[in-house]
Motif scaffolding. Structure first.
Motif, PDB file in Angstrom:
ATOM      1  N   TRP A  32       2.582  -8.257   5.788  1.00 20.36           N
ATOM      2  CA  TRP A  32       3.977  -8.212   5.522  1.00 20.36           C
ATOM      3  C   TRP A  32       4.970  -8.389   6.515  1.00 20.36           C
ATOM      4  CZ3 TRP A  32       7.982  -5.296   7.394  1.00 20.36           C
ATOM      5  CH2 TRP A  32       9.330  -5.087   6.601  1.00 20.36           C
ATOM      6  N   VAL A  33       4.714  -8.235   7.928  1.00 19.73           N
ATOM      7  CA  VAL A  33       5.528  -8.906   9.117  1.00 19.73           C
ATOM      8  C   VAL A  33       5.391 -10.131   9.178  1.00 19.73           C
ATOM      9  CG1 VAL A  33       5.642  -8.680  11.383  1.00 19.73           C
ATOM     10  CG2 VAL A  33       5.169  -6.637  10.168  1.00 19.73           C
ATOM     11  N   ASN A  37       8.343   1.337  10.460  1.00 17.96           N
ATOM     12  CA  ASN A  37       9.558   1.655  10.116  1.00 17.96           C
ATOM     13  C   ASN A  37      10.512   0.674   9.243  1.00 17.96           C
ATOM     14  OD1 ASN A  37       9.180   3.951  11.415  1.00 17.96           O
ATOM     15  ND2 ASN A  37       9.985   3.349  13.314  1.00 17.96           N
ATOM     16  N   PHE A  38      10.479  -0.659   9.860  1.00 16.68           N
ATOM     17  CA  PHE A  38      11.129  -1.754   9.136  1.00 16.68           C
ATOM     18  C   PHE A  38      10.502  -1.899   7.590  1.00 16.68           C
ATOM     19  CE2 PHE A  38      12.370  -2.811  13.338  1.00 16.68           C
ATOM     20  CZ  PHE A  38      13.402  -3.589  13.083  1.00 16.68           C
ATOM     21  N   LYS A  39       9.186  -1.658   7.565  1.00 14.79           N
ATOM     22  CA  LYS A  39       8.513  -1.939   6.056  1.00 14.79           C
ATOM     23  C   LYS A  39       8.921  -0.787   5.193  1.00 14.79           C
ATOM     24  CE  LYS A  39       3.972  -2.719   4.159  1.00 14.79           C
ATOM     25  NZ  LYS A  39       3.671  -1.559   3.090  1.00 14.79           N
ATOM     26  N   ARG A  99      10.938  -2.877   2.336  1.00 19.15           N
ATOM     27  CA  ARG A  99       9.711  -3.292   1.853  1.00 19.15           C
ATOM     28  C   ARG A  99       9.938  -4.376   0.898  1.00 19.15           C
ATOM     29  NH1 ARG A  99       4.988  -0.654   1.150  1.00 19.15           N
ATOM     30  NH2 ARG A  99       6.182   1.528   1.966  1.00 19.15           N
ATOM     31  N   THR A 100      10.796  -4.206  -0.075  1.00 18.43           N
ATOM     32  CA  THR A 100      11.192  -5.425  -0.948  1.00 18.43           C
ATOM     33  C   THR A 100      12.392  -6.270  -0.757  1.00 18.43           C
ATOM     34  OG1 THR A 100      12.266  -3.868  -2.325  1.00 18.43           O
ATOM     35  CG2 THR A 100      10.024  -3.978  -2.607  1.00 18.43           C
ATOM     36  N   ALA A 128      16.100 -10.103  12.450  1.00 19.93           N
ATOM     37  CA  ALA A 128      16.987 -11.280  11.700  1.00 19.93           C
ATOM     38  C   ALA A 128      16.568 -11.324  10.386  1.00 19.93           C
ATOM     39  CB  ALA A 128      16.769 -12.300  12.472  1.00 19.93           C
ATOM     40  N   SER A 129      15.338 -11.032   9.920  1.00 17.87           N
ATOM     41  CA  SER A 129      14.757 -11.411   8.727  1.00 17.87           C
ATOM     42  C   SER A 129      15.386 -10.448   7.587  1.00 17.87           C
ATOM     43  CB  SER A 129      13.202 -11.083   8.526  1.00 17.87           C
ATOM     44  OG  SER A 129      12.737  -9.834   8.772  1.00 17.87           O
TER      45      SER A 129
END
Length: 290
Positions: A22-23, A111-113, A117-118, A52-53
């Motif tokens: 995912w990352v 934590n970002f995921k 996630r989507t 940034a993503s």
């Protein structure tokens, strides 16, 4: 005797594998050299790319490429931004990152995921391409509203950037001062309108997430001017696929390709026809022998 071997996956290892994929998918356009979570130890680039993503307002290039600034200081800035603007609490200390465990990096990235996630990946600002086009309804006169729109494309000029309309803003400076601009964001584009009140050069400046990305002078001659004045394209690319000449060339190429396809199709049909006739004669000869 054949024995069936069962492989039991380690839940934790599987979780990290999914997280790593995912990352990587999110940061590959920012730093493709990052292949593992362990690579995050090498500096602020990967952590900055992850921020940034998901947040278009994070200025990745200027933050990561600060001159004469230690990596730990830049990394602290990235962690602070993520906590204040995104609500991602830092479970890492900048000075400890070079020697931290992969599990610690995984915990922070997860934590970002969990939160994004989507969410669509926000492209690098340096890869954005802007298309301006004027309202084709006619030529505005004094007191009439002049309208134009801006679309934001990915670097390939094909794919539109999602949910970017509200990131765009525009400023128009007339000969004697700033002109009021009405802004209407609409998904992948933003519509702008204003009332031309005086003749002369008007400087149009486009802003993306508050930063000026392009500007162009437009010479407005009243009582009317042509909306085609707004048909221009801005990018760092020297090749502009929206050029009329290029469009004509592409049309010619398409026609040539279509003619070639039709020719090949005709040759194939002719060949199939001859094969059928040959097969038919063969069957007739067999019947005659019998």
């Amino acid at each position: 005797i054949m024995r069936e071997v069962w492989t039991v996956k380690d839940p934790e290892k599987e979780k990290i594998r999914v997280l790593k994929e995912w990352v990587q998918e999110r940061i590959k356009t920012y730093c493709p050299e990052i292949q593992n979570l362990k690579d995050f130890r090498d500096g602020p680039k990967a952590f900055g790319a992850l921020v940034a993503s998901v947040d278009a307002y994070f200025d990745y290039e200027n933050t990561i490429n600060k001159k004469d600034t230690p990596d730990t200081e830049i990394l602290s800035e990235v962690f602070d931004y993520a906590e204040k603007e995104l609500g991602i609490r830092s479970t890492l200390k900048a000075e400890e990152v070079p020697n931290c465990e992969e599990e610690d990096i995984a915990q922070y990235c997860s934590n970002f995921k969990d939160a994004y996630r989507t969410a669509p990946v926000v492209p690098k600002r340096s890869a954005l391409r802007f298309e301006f086009s004027g309202d084709t309804s006619g030529s505005p006169e004094v007191g009439d509203k002049a309208r134009f729109k801006v679309k934001v494309f990915q670097e390939d000029w094909i794919e539109l950037v999602e949910e970017c309309g509200d990131r765009l803003s525009c400023q128009i400076m007339g000969p004697t001062g700033e002109v009021e601009v009405v802004t209407k964001p609409r998904g992948t584009q933003c519509d702008f309108s204003f009332f031309p009140k005086e003749e002369g050069v008007h400087q149009i400046s486009l802003f993306y997430c508050g930063d000026k990305v392009a500007e162009k002078p437009i010479d407005i001659q009243l009582p009317h001017f042509h909306v085609r004045d707004f048909e221009f394209f801005l990018s760092k690319s020297s090749i502009n696929p929206f050029d009329e000449e290029k469009k004509e060339e592409e049309k010619k190429e398409e026609l040539e390709e279509e003619k070639e396809e039709q020719k090949q199709e005709g040759v194939k049909k002719e060949k199939d026809k001859k094969e059928k006739e040959k097969e038919k004669r063969k069957k007739e000869k067999e019947r005659e022998r019998k």
